[in-house]
Design a protein around this motif. Sequence first.
Motif, PDB file in Angstrom:
ATOM      1  N   SER A  48       8.048  -1.508 -17.263  1.00 11.76           N
ATOM      2  CA  SER A  48       8.759  -0.670 -16.387  1.00 11.76           C
ATOM      3  C   SER A  48       7.912   0.254 -16.128  1.00 11.76           C
ATOM      4  O   SER A  48       8.406   0.205 -14.747  1.00 11.76           O
ATOM      5  N   ILE A  49       7.045   0.554 -16.644  1.00 16.00           N
ATOM      6  CA  ILE A  49       6.867   1.088 -15.273  1.00 16.00           C
ATOM      7  C   ILE A  49       5.527   0.678 -14.033  1.00 16.00           C
ATOM      8  O   ILE A  49       5.901   0.866 -12.880  1.00 16.00           O
ATOM      9  N   VAL A  50       4.550  -0.589 -14.124  1.00 11.40           N
ATOM     10  CA  VAL A  50       4.516  -1.413 -12.925  1.00 11.40           C
ATOM     11  C   VAL A  50       6.209  -1.655 -12.511  1.00 11.40           C
ATOM     12  O   VAL A  50       6.157  -2.078 -10.998  1.00 11.40           O
ATOM     13  N   ALA A  51       7.177  -2.710 -12.957  1.00 12.60           N
ATOM     14  CA  ALA A  51       7.920  -2.657 -11.937  1.00 12.60           C
ATOM     15  C   ALA A  51       9.035  -1.531 -11.460  1.00 12.60           C
ATOM     16  O   ALA A  51       8.963  -1.972 -10.224  1.00 12.60           O
ATOM     17  N   TYR A  52       8.377  -0.953 -11.574  1.00 12.34           N
ATOM     18  CA  TYR A  52       9.619   0.477 -11.327  1.00 12.34           C
ATOM     19  C   TYR A  52       8.530   0.820  -9.907  1.00 12.34           C
ATOM     20  O   TYR A  52       9.018   1.460  -8.879  1.00 12.34           O
ATOM     21  N   SER A  53       7.431   1.033 -10.008  1.00 13.83           N
ATOM     22  CA  SER A  53       6.675   1.357  -9.133  1.00 13.83           C
ATOM     23  C   SER A  53       6.539   0.311  -8.061  1.00 13.83           C
ATOM     24  O   SER A  53       6.247   0.484  -6.933  1.00 13.83           O
ATOM     25  N   ALA A  54       7.014  -0.913  -8.134  1.00 10.77           N
ATOM     26  CA  ALA A  54       7.432  -1.742  -7.363  1.00 10.77           C
ATOM     27  C   ALA A  54       8.640  -1.959  -6.336  1.00 10.77           C
ATOM     28  O   ALA A  54       8.885  -2.887  -5.513  1.00 10.77           O
ATOM     29  N   LEU A  55       9.598  -0.922  -7.110  1.00 12.05           N
ATOM     30  CA  LEU A  55      10.396  -0.450  -6.296  1.00 12.05           C
ATOM     31  C   LEU A  55      10.015   0.434  -4.787  1.00 12.05           C
ATOM     32  O   LEU A  55       9.571   1.029  -4.941  1.00 12.05           O
ATOM     33  N   PRO A  56      11.020  -0.312  -3.788  1.00 12.12           N
ATOM     34  CA  PRO A  56      10.586   0.186  -2.051  1.00 12.12           C
ATOM     35  C   PRO A  56      11.186   1.492  -3.046  1.00 12.12           C
ATOM     36  O   PRO A  56      10.590   2.682  -2.141  1.00 12.12           O
ATOM     37  N   GLU A  57      12.507   2.103  -3.715  1.00 10.65           N
ATOM     38  CA  GLU A  57      12.762   3.274  -2.891  1.00 10.65           C
ATOM     39  C   GLU A  57      11.893   4.295  -4.083  1.00 10.65           C
ATOM     40  O   GLU A  57      12.019   5.056  -3.863  1.00 10.65           O
ATOM     41  N   ALA A  58      10.909   3.809  -4.549  1.00 14.04           N
ATOM     42  CA  ALA A  58      10.211   4.505  -5.693  1.00 14.04           C
ATOM     43  C   ALA A  58       8.558   5.497  -4.986  1.00 14.04           C
ATOM     44  O   ALA A  58       8.891   6.805  -4.731  1.00 14.04           O
ATOM     45  N   ALA A  59       8.853   4.640  -3.349  1.00 10.18           N
ATOM     46  CA  ALA A  59       7.761   5.636  -2.516  1.00 10.18           C
ATOM     47  C   ALA A  59       8.940   6.752  -2.221  1.00 10.18           C
ATOM     48  O   ALA A  59       8.106   7.190  -1.359  1.00 10.18           O
ATOM     49  N   THR A  60       9.806   6.395  -1.763  1.00  9.24           N
ATOM     50  CA  THR A  60      10.877   7.747  -1.243  1.00  9.24           C
ATOM     51  C   THR A  60      10.877   9.414  -2.629  1.00  9.24           C
ATOM     52  O   THR A  60      11.331  10.034  -2.183  1.00  9.24           O
ATOM     53  N   LEU A  61      10.903   8.948  -3.504  1.00  8.31           N
ATOM     54  CA  LEU A  61      10.808   9.821  -4.415  1.00  8.31           C
ATOM     55  C   LEU A  61       9.516  11.668  -4.150  1.00  8.31           C
ATOM     56  O   LEU A  61       8.653  11.403  -4.025  1.00  8.31           O
ATOM     57  N   PRO A  62      10.263  12.498  -4.731  1.00  6.71           N
ATOM     58  CA  PRO A  62       9.324  13.696  -4.405  1.00  6.71           C
ATOM     59  C   PRO A  62       7.937  13.703  -5.649  1.00  6.71           C
ATOM     60  O   PRO A  62       8.060  13.278  -6.741  1.00  6.71           O
ATOM     61  N   VAL A 122       4.684  10.994   0.824  1.00 12.23           N
ATOM     62  CA  VAL A 122       4.112  10.129  -0.430  1.00 12.23           C
ATOM     63  C   VAL A 122       4.253   8.920  -0.070  1.00 12.23           C
ATOM     64  O   VAL A 122       4.332   8.309   1.079  1.00 12.23           O
ATOM     65  N   ARG A 123       3.008   7.940  -0.834  1.00  8.87           N
ATOM     66  CA  ARG A 123       2.638   6.629   0.004  1.00  8.87           C
ATOM     67  C   ARG A 123       3.237   5.575  -1.257  1.00  8.87           C
ATOM     68  O   ARG A 123       3.936   5.834  -2.389  1.00  8.87           O
ATOM     69  N   ALA A 124       3.316   4.607  -0.251  1.00 11.68           N
ATOM     70  CA  ALA A 124       4.105   3.197  -0.977  1.00 11.68           C
ATOM     71  C   ALA A 124       2.841   2.624  -1.731  1.00 11.68           C
ATOM     72  O   ALA A 124       1.983   3.226  -1.791  1.00 11.68           O
ATOM     73  N   SER A 125       3.795   1.765  -3.002  1.00 12.39           N
ATOM     74  CA  SER A 125       2.932   1.400  -4.041  1.00 12.39           C
ATOM     75  C   SER A 125       1.854   0.439  -3.343  1.00 12.39           C
ATOM     76  O   SER A 125       2.328  -0.016  -2.192  1.00 12.39           O
ATOM     77  N   ARG A 126       0.302   0.003  -3.838  1.00  9.47           N
ATOM     78  CA  ARG A 126      -0.183  -0.546  -3.453  1.00  9.47           C
ATOM     79  C   ARG A 126      -0.571  -1.783  -4.307  1.00  9.47           C
ATOM     80  O   ARG A 126      -2.092  -2.417  -4.176  1.00  9.47           O
ATOM     81  N   LEU A 127       0.246  -1.694  -5.381  1.00 13.29           N
ATOM     82  CA  LEU A 127      -0.257  -2.854  -6.498  1.00 13.29           C
ATOM     83  C   LEU A 127      -0.405  -4.075  -5.689  1.00 13.29           C
ATOM     84  O   LEU A 127       0.932  -4.598  -4.545  1.00 13.29           O
ATOM     85  N   ALA A 128      -1.467  -5.230  -6.322  1.00 12.76           N
ATOM     86  CA  ALA A 128      -1.326  -5.968  -5.796  1.00 12.76           C
ATOM     87  C   ALA A 128      -2.463  -7.219  -6.927  1.00 12.76           C
ATOM     88  O   ALA A 128      -3.495  -6.525  -7.955  1.00 12.76           O
ATOM     89  N   ALA A 129      -1.921  -8.124  -6.888  1.00 20.50           N
ATOM     90  CA  ALA A 129      -3.070  -9.237  -7.721  1.00 20.50           C
ATOM     91  C   ALA A 129      -4.176  -9.194  -7.606  1.00 20.50           C
ATOM     92  O   ALA A 129      -4.504  -9.241  -6.720  1.00 20.50           O
ATOM     93  N   VAL A 130      -4.611  -9.543  -8.096  1.00 22.97           N
ATOM     94  CA  VAL A 130      -6.772  -8.917  -8.570  1.00 22.97           C
ATOM     95  C   VAL A 130      -7.159 -10.627  -8.213  1.00 22.97           C
ATOM     96  O   VAL A 130      -5.961 -11.536  -9.085  1.00 22.97           O
ATOM     97  N   PRO A 131      -7.788 -11.234  -7.244  1.00 23.72           N
ATOM     98  CA  PRO A 131      -7.844 -12.134  -6.405  1.00 23.72           C
ATOM     99  C   PRO A 131      -8.495 -12.741  -8.402  1.00 23.72           C
ATOM    100  O   PRO A 131      -9.848 -12.112  -8.516  1.00 23.72           O
ATOM    101  N   PRO A 132      -8.817 -14.456  -8.312  1.00 29.52           N
ATOM    102  CA  PRO A 132      -9.760 -14.157  -9.542  1.00 29.52           C
ATOM    103  C   PRO A 132     -11.601 -14.293  -8.790  1.00 29.52           C
ATOM    104  O   PRO A 132     -11.777 -14.200  -7.729  1.00 29.52           O
ATOM    105  N   ALA A 133     -12.266 -14.385 -10.198  1.00 29.77           N
ATOM    106  CA  ALA A 133     -13.613 -13.575 -10.129  1.00 29.77           C
ATOM    107  C   ALA A 133     -14.420 -15.078  -8.892  1.00 29.77           C
ATOM    108  O   ALA A 133     -14.126 -16.633  -9.425  1.00 29.77           O
TER     109      ALA A 133
END
Length: 100
Positions: free
Chosen positions: A57-71, A78-89
């Motif tokens: 739920s933490i990961v899913a919540y951080s990906a929501l667009p409205e999460a960037a507007t929370l105080p 407030v910066r938007a989440s920058r979660l991204a998939a990690v490329p293969p090693a």
Amino acid sequence: MISLTRLSGTAFLLNADLIERVDCTPDTVVTLVDGTKYLVSESLGEVLESVVRYRASIVAYSALPEAATLPTLRPGPVRASRLAAVPPAVHLPIDRGGTP
């Protein structure tokens, strides 16, 4: 936080990030990193499921667009989440200090 139930039937919230281990002896014992132990009525699998759902739920919540507007508690924009998939090693040869 995850919701658990003491053997007496009272519910409480537990910070899942502080769990060190969960044992089934046959009662379920949740041990925190500071050594505090809780006997809970949930099974080992139910505690595991609660922790997995909490973290997801933490990961899913951080990906929501409205999460960037929370105080926030700190001043500044407030910066938007920058979660991204990690490329293969990329596997590079290891230099072991031998002769070329």
